[in-house]
Design an enzyme around this catalytic site. Structure first.
Site, PDB file in Angstrom:
ATOM      1  N   ASP A   1      -6.474   1.186   0.967  1.00 23.85           N
ATOM      2  CA  ASP A   1      -6.521   1.451   2.397  1.00 23.85           C
ATOM      3  C   ASP A   1      -7.898   1.034   2.910  1.00 23.85           C
ATOM      4  OD1 ASP A   1      -8.285   3.418   1.572  1.00 23.85           O
ATOM      5  OD2 ASP A   1      -7.186   5.080   2.481  1.00 23.85           O
TER       6      ASP A   1
ATOM      7  N   LYS B   1       0.840  -1.207   0.000  1.00 27.99           N
ATOM      8  CA  LYS B   1       0.000   0.000   0.000  1.00 27.99           C
ATOM      9  C   LYS B   1       0.873   1.253   0.000  1.00 27.99           C
ATOM     10  CE  LYS B   1      -1.726   2.016   3.589  1.00 27.99           C
ATOM     11  NZ  LYS B   1      -2.444   2.396   4.817  1.00 27.99           N
TER      12      LYS B   1
END
Length: 281
Positions: free
Chosen positions: A170, A152
């Site tokens: 997220d 991420k």
């Protein structure tokens, strides 16, 4: 700041949820129909949030990398309020790698989990100094080798500091794409793969920003503002939140609700107010 109108020419009750609410059985959606609906949602969000951007303040790849590591388990606002002092003290990887741990911890204490984050920051800074000539690498496979850097974080840095397309999964992104029935996956890498297959690669980075913006401003986790949502007609989960337009309007956050955003230094085209520095107000 005055309230920003939510751009929508549609009536919420006419969406797929509206049909279900009227007692009509919903037909199973084909994969092709889902892809078309997903791409239309992206186009609609592009009109609602033409100014969508990363909500972390940064001036270079190193600052974005550090800020993204700090953003775990806290808000972007709190990170943005903390990083001015951090980068004044440690402007380069070499500086941060040589930091006295206790001093670094004290600066980043407001972001939470400050001891673990300090270890990650010093570790990734040392790796940048020793293995990459003090520069943040522009490849996913190199970034994920750095301490505290997962996929991420790597995609955030690649998409926003290097212009390399990537989908950032997220909590907001994962929650919304499941709510919109683009995927049923829970694992972030599987979510990323399934959503990536729906959209052209050129859309990946901006799609991530738009979805996260929408999740923070309108499609909240516990009480989404369905009655004020510009993509309600396209949402199979319409009705999970407040459907009354006036009540929903009161749930809007940041510039949509007339409040400051998360960045102390937002882009020039941001229609809201800058966030206050740490300790202000």
């Amino acid at each position: 700041m005055g309230e920003q109108p939510v751009r929508s020419k549609k009536k919420a009750a006419k969406g797929p949820a509206g049909a279900a609410a009227a007692g009509k059985p919903a037909k199973p959606e084909s994969h092709l129909a889902m892809v078309r609906r997903a791409r239309r949602i992206n186009r609609e969000l592009a009109e609602v949030y033409p100014y969508a951007h990363p909500e972390l303040d940064f001036r270079n790849p190193f600052e974005l990398l550090v800020a993204t590591v700090l953003s775990a388990q806290t808000t972007d606002l709190r990170v943005n309020q903390t990083t001015p002092a951090l980068f004044a003290a440690y402007p380069t990887p070499e500086d941060m790698a040589a930091a006295v741990p206790e001093k670094l911890e004290e600066i980043i204490r407001p972001t939470g989990f400050f001891r673990a984050k300090a270890r990650s920051l010093m570790g990734l800074s040392a790796a940048l100094r020793d293995d990459f000539g003090g520069e943040v690498p522009g490849r996913l496979e190199d970034l994920v080798k750095l301490p505290g850097v997962g996929r991420k974080t790597a995609n955030v840095v690649l998409g926003n500091a290097f212009g390399v397309p990537g989908i950032t999964v997220d909590t907001h992104f994962g929650r919304l794409v499941r709510r919109w029935k683009w995927t049923e996956q829970e694992d972030p890498e599987k979510v990323e793969a399934e959503v990536a297959a729906i959209f052209p690669k050129s859309e990946w980075t901006m799609l991530s920003h738009r979805v996260v913006f929408h999740g923070r401003r309108i499609c909240h986790s516990r009480k989404p503002a369905c009655g004020a949502c510009p993509i309600a007609p396209l949402c199979p989960s319409y009705g999970e939140g407040e459907t009354d337009p006036e009540k929903a309007k009161k749930l809007l956050k940041y510039e949509m609700g007339g409040y400051p955003g998360q960045r102390l230094s937002p882009p020039p085209d941001y229609p809201g107010s800058p966030a206050p520095p740490l300790g202000a107000g």
